[in-house]
Structure formats: C-alpha cells, structure tokens
Design an enzyme around this catalytic site. Structure first.
Site, PDB file in Angstrom:
ATOM      1  N   ALA A  98       3.248  -1.286   4.945  1.00 20.66           N
ATOM      2  CA  ALA A  98       2.517  -0.129   5.474  1.00 20.66           C
ATOM      3  C   ALA A  98       3.515   1.020   5.618  1.00 20.66           C
ATOM      4  CB  ALA A  98       1.901  -0.477   6.826  1.00 20.66           C
ATOM      5  N   VAL A 151       7.475  -2.473   7.308  1.00 24.27           N
ATOM      6  CA  VAL A 151       7.450  -1.008   7.386  1.00 24.27           C
ATOM      7  C   VAL A 151       8.052  -0.421   6.109  1.00 24.27           C
ATOM      8  CG1 VAL A 151       8.187   1.022   8.686  1.00 24.27           C
ATOM      9  CG2 VAL A 151       7.610  -1.103   9.904  1.00 24.27           C
ATOM     10  N   LYS A 152       7.233   0.373   5.429  1.00 22.31           N
ATOM     11  CA  LYS A 152       7.671   0.962   4.158  1.00 22.31           C
ATOM     12  C   LYS A 152       8.253   2.345   4.438  1.00 22.31           C
ATOM     13  CE  LYS A 152       5.719   0.957  -0.489  1.00 22.31           C
ATOM     14  NZ  LYS A 152       4.460   1.025  -1.223  1.00 22.31           N
ATOM     15  N   VAL A 153       9.469   2.551   3.977  1.00 24.29           N
ATOM     16  CA  VAL A 153      10.223   3.771   4.308  1.00 24.29           C
ATOM     17  C   VAL A 153      10.739   4.398   3.012  1.00 24.29           C
ATOM     18  CG1 VAL A 153      12.224   4.632   5.587  1.00 24.29           C
ATOM     19  CG2 VAL A 153      10.972   2.641   6.456  1.00 24.29           C
ATOM     20  N   THR A 162       0.880  -1.173   0.000  1.00 23.54           N
ATOM     21  CA  THR A 162       0.000   0.000   0.000  1.00 23.54           C
ATOM     22  C   THR A 162       0.913   1.218   0.000  1.00 23.54           C
ATOM     23  OG1 THR A 162      -0.016   0.161   2.412  1.00 23.54           O
ATOM     24  CG2 THR A 162      -1.720  -1.219   1.418  1.00 23.54           C
TER      25      THR A 162
END
Ligand code: E4P
Length: 218
Positions: free
Chosen positions: A60, A86-88, A27
């Site tokens: 996310a 965890v999307k960074v 996402t």
C-alpha cells in the site's frame, strides 16, 4: 519465486487467489484510481479489504513525498493489518523513510526503481522489497530484464537480503525470464499469470486422452 498480482481490483485478486499460486498483491495510486477508490477513508477500507482477503504481502503506497508525511502515512498503513507492506517511492526522503521504517520493524517496498544505483541505496536503507519497473524500461528501448540480472548479481555479491520484486511486467515471458535471472518475486497483471497455463500441445493432448477414454468406455 513468489507471485504477486498487480491490481486493486477485488475480482481480479479473487481470481488470482483461485489459481492457487498467489503470494501477495501490489497496488499503486494509479491502480486505486482505476477502481474509483477516492478519499482517505475509502482508500484505507479498500486496503483493509484486500489485506483481509489475501492475508499476506499487500503493498500500500504512501502519497506524501516529504519524510515526515511518509512516516505518518506509513505508520497508519502498517497499523491497518499485519499483511500491509508500506510502499515508498525511490527518492531521498523515501530512502530516509525506509531506513526509519526498517528500525521500527515496518516492512517496506521501494518503488519506481530504474537503476542499479537506486537498488543499492534501497538495500542499504533496509527495504524489505525492491520494485524495479522492467516494462517501463522496455518501453524506452532499455533492457528491463538486464537490470533485474544486474541487481541480482549485486545483492548476491554483497549479501543484501532485500527481495527483488520485478514489477511493471507486461507478459508471461517476462515472468519466466525473471525466474531465470533470479528475481525473488514478480508482480504482474492476472492475464500474464494466466498466460503461463497455456500450451496448445497440452490442450491437444488432453482432448486426445478424453477421446480415447470415451471410445474405450463406450
Ligand atoms: C508495481 O508495484 C507497480 O504497481 C506496477 O508494476 C507498475 O506497472 P505499470 O508499468 O504497468 O504501470
């Protein structure tokens, strides 16, 4: 190669799961906005719903752009459900945050990657996944697939374990080409995934088989 669906729409995710070949979901804030998910509580609840539904590999994205904020948000996201990655974003603070998450055992997806140099930094920092956006490069008359091939070559040569997650996929052909050049994962819209099923000779051949069977059993 793993298949992720690139959407925050629960119905689309359900349909992708029903295909029987889904390995995860990505996402981003734009996809969340498209679904009308607003406010921190609603966003968290939505991520949790997706994670419970899919059970694995749900990216996310953090909204903070400073290191401390990314760490705070990432830790909350990771604690939501074991499936959360965890999307960074690929920034100086993002790379530093990925390094910290790596040392804490939190899985990460480094997003908004458009060059081999950025891919090198993310792997050095210990990113679990790397998301080069091939469609957005193609939109600028640059070769997104060439970038995937280049990163595959670099990671293999250097022995990096970061998985190459080809993102911003526009078509079924993109998926096939990503598989050819050695991407570990593709994340794509459901329509691109469904396009892989279609071949007119399959439809024609099946119709003929059914017709012959019916005639033979009349
Ligand atoms: C990746 O994780 C992104 O969500 C996505 O693939 C971006 O694709 P777009 O270029 O179609 O917005």
């Amino acid at each position: 190669m793993e298949f992720f669906v690139d959407t925050a729409n629960l119905d689309q995710i359900r349909k992708a799961m029903d295909l029987g070949v889904l390995d995860g979901v990505t996402t981003n804030p734009s996809l969340m906005a498209k679904e009308g998910i607003r406010g921190n509580d609603a966003v968290m609840e939505h991520y949790l719903n997706i994670a419970k539904m899919v059970g694995q590999n749900v990216s996310a994205e953090v909204i903070a752009t400073d290191y401390e904020g990314m760490i705070r948000e990432g830790q909350v996201l990771a604690a939501l459900h074991p499936a959360i990655v965890v999307k960074v974003p690929m920034t100086r603070d993002g790379i530093r945050a990925i390094h910290t998450f790596h040392s804490e055992g939190i899985r990460t997806n480094c997003t908004l990657v458009f060059s081999a140099g950025q891919a090198l930094l993310a792997a050095k920092a210990g990113a679990t996944y790397l998301s080069p956006f091939i469609g957005r490069l193609d939109d600028l008359n640059m070769d997104g697939l060439e970038l995937i091939a280049q990163i595959v070559q670099i990671y293999r040569t250097q022995g990096f374990t970061t998985k190459i997650l080809a993102a911003s996929i526009r078509s079924s052909l993109h998926i096939v080409r990503c598989a050819e050049v050695g991407a570990d994962v593709v994340t794509c819209p459901l329509s691109a995934m469904e396009g892989l099923f279609y071949h007119p000779l399959t439809d024609k051949g099946l119709a003929q088989f059914l017709e012959d069977h019916a005639r033979n059993n009349a």
